[in-house]
Motif scaffolding. Sequence first.
Motif, PDB file in Angstrom:
ATOM      1  N   LEU A 317       0.831  -1.209   0.000  1.00 52.28           N
ATOM      2  CA  LEU A 317       0.000   0.000   0.000  1.00 52.28           C
ATOM      3  C   LEU A 317       0.863   1.256   0.000  1.00 52.28           C
ATOM      4  N   ALA A 318       1.952   1.224   0.745  1.00 59.44           N
ATOM      5  CA  ALA A 318       2.862   2.375   0.768  1.00 59.44           C
ATOM      6  C   ALA A 318       3.491   2.583  -0.606  1.00 59.44           C
ATOM      7  N   THR A 319       3.810   1.489  -1.280  1.00 60.80           N
ATOM      8  CA  THR A 319       4.393   1.573  -2.619  1.00 60.80           C
ATOM      9  C   THR A 319       3.401   2.186  -3.592  1.00 60.80           C
ATOM     10  N   MET A 320       2.146   1.776  -3.496  1.00 60.33           N
ATOM     11  CA  MET A 320       1.104   2.345  -4.354  1.00 60.33           C
ATOM     12  C   MET A 320       0.934   3.834  -4.077  1.00 60.33           C
ATOM     13  N   ASP A 321       1.002   4.198  -2.812  1.00 61.72           N
ATOM     14  CA  ASP A 321       0.853   5.603  -2.438  1.00 61.72           C
ATOM     15  C   ASP A 321       1.972   6.477  -2.999  1.00 61.72           C
ATOM     16  N   ILE A 322       3.181   5.967  -2.953  1.00 66.35           N
ATOM     17  CA  ILE A 322       4.295   6.807  -3.409  1.00 66.35           C
ATOM     18  C   ILE A 322       4.272   6.954  -4.924  1.00 66.35           C
ATOM     19  N   ILE A 323       3.721   5.963  -5.619  1.00 63.42           N
ATOM     20  CA  ILE A 323       3.528   6.092  -7.062  1.00 63.42           C
ATOM     21  C   ILE A 323       2.510   7.198  -7.342  1.00 63.42           C
ATOM     22  N   LYS A 324       1.415   7.189  -6.576  1.00 61.79           N
ATOM     23  CA  LYS A 324       0.401   8.247  -6.711  1.00 61.79           C
ATOM     24  C   LYS A 324       0.988   9.619  -6.375  1.00 61.79           C
ATOM     25  N   LEU A 325       1.831   9.644  -5.350  1.00 65.51           N
ATOM     26  CA  LEU A 325       2.436  10.899  -4.913  1.00 65.51           C
ATOM     27  C   LEU A 325       3.237  11.552  -6.027  1.00 65.51           C
ATOM     28  N   HIS A 326       3.837  10.700  -6.880  1.00 65.85           N
ATOM     29  CA  HIS A 326       4.671  11.225  -7.964  1.00 65.85           C
ATOM     30  C   HIS A 326       3.908  11.322  -9.283  1.00 65.85           C
ATOM     31  N   GLY A 327       2.572  11.334  -9.205  1.00 66.69           N
ATOM     32  CA  GLY A 327       1.762  11.659 -10.368  1.00 66.69           C
ATOM     33  C   GLY A 327       1.380  10.530 -11.287  1.00 66.69           C
ATOM     34  N   ALA A 328       1.656   9.288 -10.893  1.00 71.61           N
ATOM     35  CA  ALA A 328       1.287   8.144 -11.728  1.00 71.61           C
ATOM     36  C   ALA A 328       0.269   7.277 -10.989  1.00 71.61           C
ATOM     37  N   LYS A 329      -0.143   6.201 -11.640  1.00 70.67           N
ATOM     38  CA  LYS A 329      -1.128   5.300 -11.043  1.00 70.67           C
ATOM     39  C   LYS A 329      -0.609   3.862 -11.031  1.00 70.67           C
ATOM     40  N   PRO A 330      -0.786   3.165  -9.918  1.00 70.08           N
ATOM     41  CA  PRO A 330      -0.391   1.749  -9.888  1.00 70.08           C
ATOM     42  C   PRO A 330      -1.349   0.911 -10.729  1.00 70.08           C
ATOM     43  N   ALA A 331      -0.814  -0.118 -11.357  1.00 71.61           N
ATOM     44  CA  ALA A 331      -1.637  -1.022 -12.175  1.00 71.61           C
ATOM     45  C   ALA A 331      -2.228  -2.146 -11.360  1.00 71.61           C
ATOM     46  N   ASN A 332      -1.735  -2.287 -10.134  1.00 72.78           N
ATOM     47  CA  ASN A 332      -2.216  -3.411  -9.333  1.00 72.78           C
ATOM     48  C   ASN A 332      -1.743  -3.285  -7.887  1.00 72.78           C
ATOM     49  N   PHE A 333      -2.364  -4.076  -7.059  1.00 71.60           N
ATOM     50  CA  PHE A 333      -1.858  -4.393  -5.717  1.00 71.60           C
ATOM     51  C   PHE A 333      -1.372  -5.829  -5.825  1.00 71.60           C
ATOM     52  N   LEU A 334      -0.120  -6.076  -5.475  1.00 69.95           N
ATOM     53  CA  LEU A 334       0.404  -7.448  -5.491  1.00 69.95           C
ATOM     54  C   LEU A 334       1.320  -7.667  -4.302  1.00 69.95           C
ATOM     55  N   ASP A 335       0.822  -8.447  -3.363  1.00 66.99           N
ATOM     56  CA  ASP A 335       1.588  -8.827  -2.184  1.00 66.99           C
ATOM     57  C   ASP A 335       1.954 -10.300  -2.336  1.00 66.99           C
ATOM     58  N   VAL A 336       3.255 -10.580  -2.528  1.00 71.22           N
ATOM     59  CA  VAL A 336       3.682 -11.971  -2.711  1.00 71.22           C
ATOM     60  C   VAL A 336       3.845 -12.694  -1.381  1.00 71.22           C
ATOM     61  N   GLY A 337       3.764 -11.956  -0.261  1.00 70.69           N
ATOM     62  CA  GLY A 337       3.822 -12.597   1.055  1.00 70.69           C
ATOM     63  C   GLY A 337       5.231 -12.839   1.549  1.00 70.69           C
ATOM     64  N   GLY A 338       5.317 -13.155   2.837  1.00 73.33           N
ATOM     65  CA  GLY A 338       6.625 -13.346   3.460  1.00 73.33           C
ATOM     66  C   GLY A 338       7.277 -14.670   3.124  1.00 73.33           C
ATOM     67  N   GLY A 339       6.500 -15.684   2.805  1.00 75.53           N
ATOM     68  CA  GLY A 339       7.062 -17.007   2.518  1.00 75.53           C
ATOM     69  C   GLY A 339       7.101 -17.329   1.048  1.00 75.53           C
ATOM     70  N   VAL A 340       7.233 -16.299   0.203  1.00 75.93           N
ATOM     71  CA  VAL A 340       7.196 -16.497  -1.233  1.00 75.93           C
ATOM     72  C   VAL A 340       8.352 -17.373  -1.721  1.00 75.93           C
ATOM     73  N   THR A 341       8.076 -18.164  -2.737  1.00 75.64           N
ATOM     74  CA  THR A 341       9.085 -19.033  -3.335  1.00 75.64           C
ATOM     75  C   THR A 341       9.543 -18.453  -4.675  1.00 75.64           C
ATOM     76  N   THR A 342      10.644 -18.992  -5.184  1.00 77.50           N
ATOM     77  CA  THR A 342      11.142 -18.564  -6.485  1.00 77.50           C
ATOM     78  C   THR A 342      10.095 -18.790  -7.568  1.00 77.50           C
ATOM     79  N   LYS A 343       9.387 -19.911  -7.484  1.00 74.84           N
ATOM     80  CA  LYS A 343       8.347 -20.224  -8.465  1.00 74.84           C
ATOM     81  C   LYS A 343       7.224 -19.196  -8.420  1.00 74.84           C
ATOM     82  N   GLN A 344       6.833 -18.777  -7.218  1.00 69.78           N
ATOM     83  CA  GLN A 344       5.754 -17.795  -7.101  1.00 69.78           C
ATOM     84  C   GLN A 344       6.171 -16.439  -7.658  1.00 69.78           C
ATOM     85  N   VAL A 345       7.433 -16.065  -7.467  1.00 69.41           N
ATOM     86  CA  VAL A 345       7.924 -14.810  -8.033  1.00 69.41           C
ATOM     87  C   VAL A 345       7.824 -14.865  -9.555  1.00 69.41           C
ATOM     88  N   SER A 346       8.196 -16.006 -10.112  1.00 70.89           N
ATOM     89  CA  SER A 346       8.101 -16.186 -11.556  1.00 70.89           C
ATOM     90  C   SER A 346       6.650 -16.057 -12.023  1.00 70.89           C
TER      91      SER A 346
END
Length: 439
Positions: A317-346
Amino acid sequence: MLRHAFKQRVPTIGMARPLLVQRQLPTLAAKAFVASQVRFLNLHEYQSKQLMAKHNVNVQRFAVVETPEQAHNAALSLKANELVIKAQIHAGGRGKGEFSSGLKGGVHLTKDPAKVPDLVTEMLGYKLKTKQTGEDGVLVSKVMVAEALDIDKETYFAILMDRESGGPVLVGSPDGGVEIEQVAETHPDRIFKTPVDIETGPTEQQTLDMAMKLGFKGKTVAEASDQMQRLYELFLEVDATQIEINPFGLTPDNRVVCFDAKIAFDDNAAFKHPELQMMRDTTEENPREVEAQDCGLNYVGMDGNIGCLVNGAGLALATMDIIKLHGAKPANFLDVGGGVTTKQVSQAFKILTEDQNVKTILVNIFGGIASCLTIAEGMVTALKEASPKINIPIVVRLQGNQVEEGKECLRRSGLNITLKDDLDEAAIASVHLAGGESH
């Protein structure tokens, strides 16, 4: 749909986007995120009625059809004086909607069974546009044919989980058949709220009192009370956070009938109800959101052009906010979580790049349980194995566990990646690469 009368906060779920009681998130992007999130189980009207009928709640007799032939048979078998034909989509305002076939209205009444197949023919396979669907409308694949009942009295009744009360509450109003928010704003004294002991459930006296407050009289008080008790049993059985009946009506022959229902479920209890998950219709959902959920990722599509890949909801959410702060719009909210795997990142990169609006991807990672190296390795794998090749510029900000190892992995990859240590600098770079100018 009771949005403002109480301080209750639950996810946005249900048959036709019911009860938009949003989480109180102070951030700019967060507000957009919550308003567009549809990650939970949505039921069609006929499915809600099936659940209620299973628990001996009074509903209209109905059939669900997928062909004009089925519609013809249903119209005859119901043997009703009048029939109502309703297109089944996950959106409200169907009655005032318009089909791509030219048919006006997604809800029709007729006393002639012979007209039902023709009406259904103009609904099935066509898109229905309402005030809630957007300009493209939604493709209709199922239609409900039901007996039409006259209503002498329309009231409102709901059972909700209420944070302020610390448990379920019964909510009712004698003013049903209209938007309950309007009643709450203009006549708050006509909305009644009764907290329920979660251990014992509503007492008979509580439901009798509620029935009388709604204006039921004589023998109908006991029947309305009985229907409320049955609805509470359903509420517990399916782990609901909300059951909303509007109208909770009385017919001329003094039958209390639930004419329309919106049911919201506790997403955390989904594992207990595989039978409910089988009822899920994903055809109206964002396919990327469905794919992400199947991969164990938390993704919500939005309308910007900077894709975000972040670990942790707050950081996202903070990342989305800072994008808005600089005049652009986020295309998504994507939280990969704390236990993300290499496969999930892919998989996450695959989902992000399937969005044709994405011009830049901003990766913001704080390494904890999932280290920066894990994220970096997943990125390299995803980008090198992607077919077709991913040519979108990528900005990466890594901090935390194994940050130097992660950066080195990305440097060695030879990929088109811009590394930044500062989040503000990363956001500015992302906006520039997406073709915009930061504020």
